[in-house]
Design a protein around this motif. Sequence first.
Motif, PDB file in Angstrom:
ATOM      1  N   ILE A 111      48.187  61.593   7.210  1.00 38.88           N
ATOM      2  CA  ILE A 111      47.994  62.997   7.581  1.00 38.88           C
ATOM      3  C   ILE A 111      49.337  63.720   7.654  1.00 38.88           C
ATOM      4  CG2 ILE A 111      47.219  64.511   9.436  1.00 38.88           C
ATOM      5  CD1 ILE A 111      44.985  62.499   9.992  1.00 38.88           C
ATOM      6  N   TYR A 115      50.508  66.989   5.472  1.00 41.68           N
ATOM      7  CA  TYR A 115      50.912  68.241   6.116  1.00 41.68           C
ATOM      8  C   TYR A 115      52.347  68.636   5.755  1.00 41.68           C
ATOM      9  CZ  TYR A 115      46.908  69.011   9.244  1.00 41.68           C
ATOM     10  OH  TYR A 115      45.672  69.300   9.757  1.00 41.68           O
ATOM     11  N   GLY A 148      41.112  63.901   9.943  1.00 41.54           N
ATOM     12  CA  GLY A 148      41.608  63.913   8.571  1.00 41.54           C
ATOM     13  C   GLY A 148      40.914  64.942   7.705  1.00 41.54           C
ATOM     14  N   CYS A 151      42.551  68.171   8.059  1.00 39.79           N
ATOM     15  CA  CYS A 151      43.799  68.169   7.288  1.00 39.79           C
ATOM     16  C   CYS A 151      43.533  68.483   5.819  1.00 39.79           C
ATOM     17  CB  CYS A 151      44.490  66.808   7.425  1.00 39.79           C
ATOM     18  SG  CYS A 151      45.910  66.579   6.342  1.00 39.79           S
TER      19      CYS A 151
END
Length: 772
Positions: A111, A115, A148, A151
Amino acid sequence: MATFVCRVQFLDDTDPFNSTNFPEPTRPPQYTFREDIPLINQIAGVHRLLKAPHKLDDCALQLSQNGSYLDLESTLAEQRDELEGFQEGGRGKKHSIILRTQLSVRVHACIEKLYNSNGRELRRALFSLKQIFQDDKDLVHEFVVSEGLTCLIKVGAEADQNYQNYILRALGQIMLYVDGMNGLISHNETVQWLYTLVGSKFRLVVKTALKLLLVFVEYTEPNTALLIHAVNTVDTKRGCKLWSNAMEILEEKDGVDTELLVYAMTLINKTLAGLPDQDSFYDVVDCLEEQGMEAMSQRHRSRKGTDLDLMEQFNIYEVPPPPRLSGIHFLKTAVDGKRQEIIVLDSKRSNAINIGLTVLPPPRTIKTAILNFDEYALNKEGIEKILTMIPTEEEKQRIQDAQLVNPDVPLGSAEQFLLTLSSITELSARLQLWAFKMDYEVTEKEVAEPLQDLKEGMDQLEKNKTLRYILSTLLAIGNFLNGSNAKGFELGYLEKVPEVKDTVHKQSLLHHACSIVVEKFPDSSDLYSEIGAITRSAKVDFDQLQDNLSQMERRCKASWDHLKVIAKHEMKPALKQKMSDFLKDCAERIIILKIVHRRIINRFHAFLLFLGHPAYAVREVSIHRFSKILSEFALEYRTTRERVLQQKQKRANHRERNKTRGKMITDVSVVVHLTGLLIGSGSNGALLPIYRVGQTQTRPQGVRIHRQTDAADEIMERIVRSATQGPRTRTEPRERKRSRANRKSLRRTLKSGLTPEEANALGLSSGSEMAV
């Protein structure tokens, strides 16, 4: 005290985007666990033994035989059920406990990477995501519960269409797992994002999003209400009418794409069929009718050349269902009784077919592709998938009977697909022939390359001087230690060489043998780098290779039969000739491959005789084991040799260092050289004395001595001062090497005078105009 002894390994998955599925080391050590102590208190010992690259706080323990993770807070005695079957490895394989990174740590690493990355790095990460979930099924559940999905949506909302396609691929993989699908069910934002992508300008994005939504609503009927909620949320925020994204596709605003039309209409029908109450049904239908669904349906149904699958979906929407008939089990029936389809398959079989259809071309395209062996329309994976969907005679009969009883009711998508497949003559023969054609090159390569490696490997071993040096050295050491005069030793002895150690220095027998070889045979090599073909052969199961070769022959013969059967039906002459030529070529290549296989195996047996194996035992020697023993021994030898060479170099450097270590420049070896430097330029020309700390220092006449605190400083001061004093008078001129032309300095030559010959040569004779 109860203990549990087993092999341990580690998996380097500290970077989830660059991890491997191969535990290390290849020869796992054993570790003794206490059964009455929590694993959290023992994991440090495993970590230390394996010298694993993980952070200790991030570690978890996993069972190799089933992938289960052990609870670190519990003891092994409390987890006996997890260890069931652990000690019973099949085919001689022993299981191990694997030290690896905790699931939560790996997921958070994924993750964070998504990001905080951009550009090419983000592209690589998104592209790898699907494979990561495919390789590690446990990761899906942890990814879902660790937000997730949020994300992926955030990254996808700001990404271009290529990145969105990668995310959709990953989402598709997630949805194939129950944990992943349950995650989507609990995370309506993902469903909203998928519906948002239905309005994308890029067709591949739209198509994939529609496929995923179809899988979502097909999974369970309550999911249709979740999709309705997502559609309402998205379109309300946009200020648009509900289902406007799907309606724009059906209106063909961005051009005609039959697949998109079919997917969009199927999604609408599936949603309507799964709605739980009459109000919800009419809400959706009213929205569609307000946006012109009736006129749109009329246009497509009346147009010539409309795709049959699309026509079927509009019929499902328009045609009211007949009453339920006994024996037939009914885009799942809508509450108002207007939308029905014939379902005769059980839910498990139907779901499997529908999921398979999401990765296959439309059924009509599939039929044409199979009839023409069109590799562009259907790839190898598609053929294998269809082979699992071939309808049985019972299924075919039930579908046809249901259709005869209810000619106006459309079949379910799975039933329609099976009926389409059943209309293809000799379907099984066609698919198996085609599968053999597409498999052949890869299968042949899997057989031919190992045989070539084995041939090269025997040549490498036979010509390798280093192997001879090593074997002769080991034999000599063994004979000396055992007081015997053996002519040779079994190959399996090489496995024990790294493990046998002396009682004094605890060095392995391999270390001692390697030291002797390096000393006595300086032209020897590390062995491992020279037997690459044997290393590759060690990874091959030659018994399985022989089975593959036999299977190739059987499949080739069966393919001839398939071709004869297919040729009785519709088959283009050119296609028949093409397949016939292909099978002839395959048959010839298989015959040659069998001859090559037999000859190389015979050569291997002869090679064993060359090595000294008794004739009665050569056929019992496994090629895989033979290659594995030599390859692993060579790898051990290379490692040991590097260590021996490093030690040898360190000893040489140490000896060289000791020649000057601790010696001062005033020692005997350099006194003669320094004598000249220490001669003073005073009137008496005496040697300046060397004063050491602790001696009575008497200053000689005419010499100034600065106050010194260290003997070395005093010596340095005197040498420097002596070197900077005036030049000494040489008793003899210094000899220098002369140049070829016997060069002289013009200034010094003029100063000391010229001979008549030199003056003439320079034009400086008495008759010259230039005066000296």
